[in-house]
Design a protein around this motif. Structure first.
Motif, PDB file in Angstrom:
ATOM      1  N   LEU A   1       0.820  -1.210   0.000  1.00  0.00           N
ATOM      2  CA  LEU A   1       0.000   0.000   0.000  1.00  0.00           C
ATOM      3  C   LEU A   1       0.855   1.263   0.000  1.00  0.00           C
ATOM      4  O   LEU A   1       0.541   2.246  -0.682  1.00  0.00           O
ATOM      5  CB  LEU A   1      -0.919  -0.007   1.219  1.00  0.00           C
ATOM      6  CG  LEU A   1      -2.048  -1.051   1.213  1.00  0.00           C
ATOM      7  CD1 LEU A   1      -2.819  -1.007   2.538  1.00  0.00           C
ATOM      8  CD2 LEU A   1      -2.992  -0.807   0.050  1.00  0.00           C
ATOM      9  N   ALA A   2       1.960   1.241   0.767  1.00  0.00           N
ATOM     10  CA  ALA A   2       2.852   2.401   0.781  1.00  0.00           C
ATOM     11  C   ALA A   2       3.455   2.647  -0.594  1.00  0.00           C
ATOM     12  O   ALA A   2       3.568   3.794  -1.042  1.00  0.00           O
ATOM     13  CB  ALA A   2       3.951   2.195   1.825  1.00  0.00           C
ATOM     14  N   LEU A   3       3.848   1.555  -1.283  1.00  0.00           N
ATOM     15  CA  LEU A   3       4.398   1.717  -2.625  1.00  0.00           C
ATOM     16  C   LEU A   3       3.360   2.268  -3.591  1.00  0.00           C
ATOM     17  O   LEU A   3       3.673   3.125  -4.441  1.00  0.00           O
ATOM     18  CB  LEU A   3       4.942   0.374  -3.128  1.00  0.00           C
ATOM     19  CG  LEU A   3       6.213  -0.144  -2.446  1.00  0.00           C
ATOM     20  CD1 LEU A   3       6.573  -1.530  -2.969  1.00  0.00           C
ATOM     21  CD2 LEU A   3       7.367   0.828  -2.678  1.00  0.00           C
ATOM     22  N   ILE A   4       2.127   1.795  -3.490  1.00  0.00           N
ATOM     23  CA  ILE A   4       1.073   2.277  -4.377  1.00  0.00           C
ATOM     24  C   ILE A   4       0.822   3.767  -4.141  1.00  0.00           C
ATOM     25  O   ILE A   4       0.722   4.560  -5.087  1.00  0.00           O
ATOM     26  CB  ILE A   4      -0.216   1.468  -4.165  1.00  0.00           C
ATOM     27  CG1 ILE A   4      -0.051   0.048  -4.689  1.00  0.00           C
ATOM     28  CG2 ILE A   4      -1.396   2.143  -4.855  1.00  0.00           C
ATOM     29  CD1 ILE A   4       0.128  -0.046  -6.184  1.00  0.00           C
ATOM     30  N   ILE A   5       0.730   4.161  -2.861  1.00  0.00           N
ATOM     31  CA  ILE A   5       0.481   5.575  -2.546  1.00  0.00           C
ATOM     32  C   ILE A   5       1.650   6.446  -3.014  1.00  0.00           C
ATOM     33  O   ILE A   5       1.449   7.526  -3.588  1.00  0.00           O
ATOM     34  CB  ILE A   5       0.238   5.739  -1.034  1.00  0.00           C
ATOM     35  CG1 ILE A   5      -1.052   5.023  -0.625  1.00  0.00           C
ATOM     36  CG2 ILE A   5       0.174   7.211  -0.645  1.00  0.00           C
ATOM     37  CD1 ILE A   5      -1.297   4.985   0.862  1.00  0.00           C
ATOM     38  N   THR A   6       2.880   5.991  -2.776  1.00  0.00           N
ATOM     39  CA  THR A   6       4.047   6.754  -3.214  1.00  0.00           C
ATOM     40  C   THR A   6       4.086   6.905  -4.722  1.00  0.00           C
ATOM     41  O   THR A   6       4.392   7.985  -5.253  1.00  0.00           O
ATOM     42  CB  THR A   6       5.332   6.074  -2.717  1.00  0.00           C
ATOM     43  OG1 THR A   6       5.288   5.928  -1.293  1.00  0.00           O
ATOM     44  CG2 THR A   6       6.551   6.881  -3.099  1.00  0.00           C
ATOM     45  N   ALA A   7       3.774   5.824  -5.443  1.00  0.00           N
ATOM     46  CA  ALA A   7       3.779   5.883  -6.906  1.00  0.00           C
ATOM     47  C   ALA A   7       2.716   6.856  -7.417  1.00  0.00           C
ATOM     48  O   ALA A   7       2.961   7.625  -8.351  1.00  0.00           O
ATOM     49  CB  ALA A   7       3.555   4.491  -7.488  1.00  0.00           C
ATOM     50  N   CYS A   8       1.530   6.829  -6.795  1.00  0.00           N
ATOM     51  CA  CYS A   8       0.460   7.750  -7.214  1.00  0.00           C
ATOM     52  C   CYS A   8       0.868   9.205  -6.964  1.00  0.00           C
ATOM     53  O   CYS A   8       0.644  10.075  -7.824  1.00  0.00           O
ATOM     54  CB  CYS A   8      -0.826   7.418  -6.468  1.00  0.00           C
ATOM     55  SG  CYS A   8      -1.582   5.845  -6.951  1.00  0.00           S
ATOM     56  N   LEU A   9       1.456   9.472  -5.791  1.00  0.00           N
ATOM     57  CA  LEU A   9       1.912  10.837  -5.505  1.00  0.00           C
ATOM     58  C   LEU A   9       3.012  11.267  -6.459  1.00  0.00           C
ATOM     59  O   LEU A   9       3.083  12.440  -6.857  1.00  0.00           O
ATOM     60  CB  LEU A   9       2.394  10.920  -4.052  1.00  0.00           C
ATOM     61  CG  LEU A   9       1.315  10.802  -2.974  1.00  0.00           C
ATOM     62  CD1 LEU A   9       1.956  10.821  -1.589  1.00  0.00           C
ATOM     63  CD2 LEU A   9       0.293  11.919  -3.098  1.00  0.00           C
TER      64      LEU A   9
END
Length: 374
Positions: free
Chosen positions: A20-28
């Protein structure tokens, strides 16, 4: 019957959090170029939403026509003037930076002080005594810092391409938010409710009030005062009127008002012998300098009352962090944070005004505990 509890799968939980952290970081990371433009557009749309609804009623209930009119108004009344001001700041300050950095900028002689009755000669003598005692040396020491500071401010405005890109994104996002504002607002409230229940929904509403208070009570007031002050400078024939207008926008945003720019301009007009326009600018400055006492309270009542130290810190910190756009986004971020903090603190009753009462209650509870232990 023995109830066997399933052991927690620690690796699964850890990997889920990492994913989830990777997904959020990629989206940002992907939307990073659009964050400032969207934040700028959101601030403008929240502040001008009542105007959109009024236009929609006047235009036979057609949202598309109202959005078109609002977008054109933003382009004509906001984007074009700001772009022209930034261009004038870069072009008009070139000679000033050249004089400072090359050493041709010297302290003025102020010979006109001799024309002041009674005290003029004393003031002129005192000024030249200061020069003889090391005024030139002081200027030589201060000049590098002045040049570096001026170059930094102009460098912030020199990123015209990036700034105009954010202006274009602001227009695009503003049109989209005007078109689907209700759905976007409901989606944000729904997400906040999912995170923190009714408290999250209330936090979103408080944030909207803070944004409107800053946009209307601070930014609009500063722009009105600066534009009117710049109009007076241009009519009076003061040189670099556009550049001085940019400076007035900054001084008004930091709550100093337009007078730090207008007063030296009035002195310059009297010094050059143009007493007629100097008097006109003096009267106009009295009107413009006191205008915020009328405009700001009316506009701030539409949002929420906020401490001025937040506005000052937000303007300066936003300018350093985000450049020219930070003049608008910085105070908004601090205002929203302050409103949420203030609401959270006031969820509990306030402490007693007399600290002796609190100490007395603590002593009584300690005595009761000792007696119970015996």
């Amino acid at each position: 019957m023995v109830s066997l509890r399933q052991p927690r799968d620690i690796p699964q939980i850890l990997l889920s959090v990492v994913f989830l952290a990777l997904i959020i970081t990629a989206c940002l990371w992907i939307i990073q170029p659009f964050i400032l433009g969207f934040a700028w557009a959101g601030t403008i749309v929240i502040a001008t939403w009542p105007v959109l609804l009024r236009l929609q009623r006047l235009l036979f209930g057609r949202r598309s026509l109202a959005v078109l009119v609002m977008t054109l108004l933003l382009f004509l009344l906001f984007v074009i003037p700001v772009a022209l001001l930034v261009n004038s700041l870069v072009d008009g300050s070139g000679p000033l930076i050249h004089d400072i950095t090359t050493g041709s900028f010297t302290l003025p002689d102020f010979a006109w002080l001799n024309s002041i009755p009674f005290i003029g000669a004393k003031l002129y003598g005192a000024w030249h005594s200061l020069l003889d005692m090391g005024g030139t040396a002081i200027m030589a020491k201060v000049r590098p810092y002045i040049g570096a500071t001026t170059t930094w401010f102009v460098g912030q405005a020199a990123h015209i391409g990036r700034f105009l890109l954010h202006c274009g994104l602001m227009l695009l996002f503003s049109a989209l938010l005007y078109w689907r504002g209700e759905k976007v607002a409901y989606g944000i409230r729904y997400f906040a409710t999912r995170l923190a229940g009714r408290r999250g929904d209330a936090a979103v509403l408080l944030a909207g009030q803070a944004i409107r208070a800053v946009a209307l009570g601070v930014v609009v007031t500063a722009l009105v005062q600066a534009v009117l002050g710049g109009f007076g400078l241009a009519i009076s024939g003061v040189p670099y009127a556009t550049l001085l207008t940019v400076v007035m926008v900054f001084t008004c945003l930091v709550q100093l008002g337009p007078l730090p720019v207008l007063i030296p301009s009035i002195i310059w007009l009297y010094w050059t012998g143009d007493t007629t326009w100097g008097t006109v600018l003096l009267v106009w400055s009295c009107v413009v300098g006191t205008m915020d006492n009328v405009i700001r309270p009316v506009l701030i009542r539409m949002g929420a009352d906020l401490p001025m130290i937040l506005i000052l810190s937000g303007v300066i910190g936003g300018l350093v962090a985000f450049g020219m756009i930070g003049l608008f986004i910085g105070p908004v971020l601090l205002a929203v944070s302050w409103r949420l903090y203030d609401a959270w603190v006031h969820e509990v009753p306030p402490p007693p005004d007399n600290p002796d009462q609190v100490l007395a209650v603590l002593e009584e509870s300690d005595d009761e505990s000792e007696q119970a232990a015996k």
